[in-house]
Write an enzyme that holds these catalytic residues in place. Structure first.
Site, short mmCIF file in Angstrom:
data_model
loop_
_atom_site.label_atom_id
_atom_site.label_comp_id
_atom_site.label_asym_id
_atom_site.label_seq_id
_atom_site.Cartn_x
_atom_site.Cartn_y
_atom_site.Cartn_z
N GLY A 180 2.87 -1.05 4.24
CA GLY A 180 3.18 0.39 4.02
C GLY A 180 4.34 0.86 3.72
O GLY A 180 4.83 0.70 2.76
N GLY A 181 5.16 1.07 4.61
CA GLY A 181 6.38 1.80 4.52
C GLY A 181 7.34 0.85 3.75
O GLY A 181 7.96 1.17 2.91
N GLY B 129 2.68 2.72 10.66
CA GLY B 129 3.54 3.73 10.54
C GLY B 129 4.11 4.30 11.78
O GLY B 129 4.97 5.08 11.56
N HIS C 285 -9.65 1.48 4.83
CA HIS C 285 -8.17 1.82 5.76
C HIS C 285 -8.62 2.66 6.76
O HIS C 285 -9.45 3.84 6.57
CB HIS C 285 -7.25 2.21 4.90
CG HIS C 285 -6.08 2.05 5.27
ND1 HIS C 285 -5.41 2.91 6.18
CD2 HIS C 285 -4.77 1.07 4.92
CE1 HIS C 285 -4.32 2.55 6.62
NE2 HIS C 285 -4.01 1.65 5.84
N ASN D 252 0.65 -1.15 -0.09
CA ASN D 252 -0.06 0.03 0.07
C ASN D 252 0.88 1.31 0.15
O ASN D 252 1.51 1.57 0.97
CB ASN D 252 -1.02 -0.08 1.25
CG ASN D 252 -1.85 1.16 1.50
OD1 ASN D 252 -1.88 1.85 0.56
ND2 ASN D 252 -2.31 1.41 2.53
N TRP D 253 0.96 1.93 -1.11
CA TRP D 253 2.12 2.99 -1.36
C TRP D 253 1.53 4.26 -0.61
O TRP D 253 2.22 5.16 -0.50
CB TRP D 253 2.49 3.26 -2.82
CG TRP D 253 2.97 2.03 -3.49
CD1 TRP D 253 3.42 0.91 -2.70
CD2 TRP D 253 3.75 2.22 -4.65
NE1 TRP D 253 4.10 0.03 -3.77
CE2 TRP D 253 4.18 0.73 -5.10
CE3 TRP D 253 3.70 3.10 -5.75
CZ2 TRP D 253 4.82 0.48 -6.14
CZ3 TRP D 253 4.51 2.79 -6.83
CH2 TRP D 253 4.98 1.54 -7.14
N LYS D 254 0.12 4.13 -0.23
CA LYS D 254 -0.46 5.53 0.29
C LYS D 254 -0.23 6.77 -0.88
O LYS D 254 -0.12 6.43 -1.80
CB LYS D 254 0.08 5.55 1.55
CG LYS D 254 -0.18 4.57 2.64
CD LYS D 254 0.05 4.54 3.90
CE LYS D 254 -0.25 3.36 4.76
NZ LYS D 254 -0.21 3.43 6.06
N GLU E 178 -5.51 -4.37 10.73
CA GLU E 178 -4.46 -3.39 10.76
C GLU E 178 -4.70 -2.51 12.15
O GLU E 178 -5.61 -1.58 12.28
CB GLU E 178 -4.47 -2.51 9.50
CG GLU E 178 -4.20 -3.16 8.40
CD GLU E 178 -3.63 -2.31 7.56
OE1 GLU E 178 -2.59 -2.35 6.77
OE2 GLU E 178 -3.86 -0.98 7.15
N GLU F 49 -6.76 5.11 7.62
CA GLU F 49 -6.73 6.47 7.35
C GLU F 49 -7.75 7.14 6.61
O GLU F 49 -8.10 8.24 6.68
CB GLU F 49 -5.39 6.64 6.44
CG GLU F 49 -4.27 6.36 7.10
CD GLU F 49 -2.87 5.73 6.77
OE1 GLU F 49 -2.94 5.76 5.54
OE2 GLU F 49 -2.00 5.30 7.47
N SER G 136 3.19 -1.70 10.23
CA SER G 136 4.73 -1.76 10.23
C SER G 136 5.32 -3.16 10.13
O SER G 136 6.46 -3.60 10.89
CB SER G 136 5.35 -1.36 11.77
OG SER G 136 4.82 -0.01 11.75
P1 PGA Z 1 2.86 0.52 7.60
O1 PGA Z 1 1.42 0.53 7.04
O2 PGA Z 1 3.30 -1.02 6.92
O3 PGA Z 1 3.59 1.72 7.20
O4 PGA Z 1 2.36 0.32 9.08
C1 PGA Z 1 0.63 -0.35 6.75
C2 PGA Z 1 -0.82 0.08 6.21
O5 PGA Z 1 -1.32 1.19 6.52
O6 PGA Z 1 -1.30 -0.38 5.23
#
Ligand code: PGA
Length: 256
Positions: A239-240, A178, A102, A12-14, A172, A104, A218
């Site tokens: 994500g990251g 993050g 998600h 997930n590149w956000k 999640e 976010e 994470s």
């Molecule tokens: P993260 O994000 O790996 O940076 O914690 C995961 C996500 O929100 O999908």
């Protein structure tokens, strides 16, 4: 992971990536995770770049076996919805998966379970796979409410016609996204087992046991192997660590 389910490693590149670096990342991911000729792929691979890069990434990953996904969508097929993108547009550009609900989106856009559910249903209706995200906040975990919160979110967000083919669930924990904090394999498995039990209860043995449950929060090359070794963790929503092709490959290497 149990027999019958296949790992899914999803990036997930956000809101990250301009033309140049986004395309370079997609190409490196495609190269490093390309299916070896004649070999059965040990896991499914997916990248979910921002809307602006979907077309370009679709070209960059062509033929590699890496699939394309989006991070959100509108519920309608088309119409007067300024700034929104429909599931049909995403399918048209080559998406096979769409992330919905998600945390976010829930925080930044006040999306609630019913909205996530409606979006998941629109994704399925358009012929793609919905990745439905749920997860508790730190306050909810500390208050000992994390099981009931996840049960409630799952119940409210799961599409009515959910099957193992059209739906993936992502657990999640918000406090792990993050932040560098990760749920321990035991903490994650505890919630995944609850999600699994709920899925079996509402969809029956076959579909409930067939739906993949991803862990997100994470996940990185250091912790992936242990998390992925848990019986109800069927992959990761990353994500990251998905913004670096080597890290993403190293996470995928944890699928055994
Ligand atoms: P993260 O994000 O790996 O940076 O914690 C995961 C996500 O929100 O999908």
């Amino acid at each position: 992971m149990a027999k019958g389910r296949r790992f899914l490693i999803a990036g997930n590149w956000k809101m990250n990536g301009l033309k140049k670096d986004g395309c370079a990342l997609a190409k490196s991911v495609a190269k490093s995770l390309k299916k070896a000729k004649g070999k059965k792929q040990p896991f499914d691979r997916l990248v979910c770049p921002p809307y602006t890069l979907l077309s370009r990434v679709a070209d960059a990953i062509k033929g590699s076996g890496v699939k394309l996904g989006a991070q959100d969508c509108h519920v309608a097929e088309k119409g007067a919805h300024t700034g929104d993108i429909s599931p049909h547009m995403l399918k048209d550009v080559g998406c096979k998966f769409v992330i919905v609900g998600h945390s976010e989106r829930r925080t930044d856009h006040r999306e609630v379970d019913a909205k996530a559910k409606a979006k998941a249903e629109a994704v399925i209706e358009a012929g793609m796979i919905a990745i439905v995200c749920i997860g508790e906040t730190l306050a909810q975990r500390e208050a000992g409410r994390f099981i009931s919160v996840n049960q409630r979110q799952l119940k409210g967000s799961l599409p009515a016609a959910a099957t193992a083919k059209n739906t993936v669930v992502a657990y999640e924990p918000v406090w792990a996204i993050g932040t560098g904090l990760t749920a321990s394999p035991e903490q994650a498995q505890e919630v995944h087992a609850v999600i699994r039990a709920e899925l079996v209860k509402s969809l029956g043995e076959e579909e409930g046991n067939g739906i993949r449950i991803l862990y997100g929060g994470s996940m990185n090359p250091k912790n992936a192997k242990e998390l992925l070794a848990q019986p109800d963790i069927d992959g990761g929503l990353i994500g990251g660590a998905a913004l670096n092709a080597d890290d993403f490959r190293a996470v995928a290497a944890g699928c055994k």
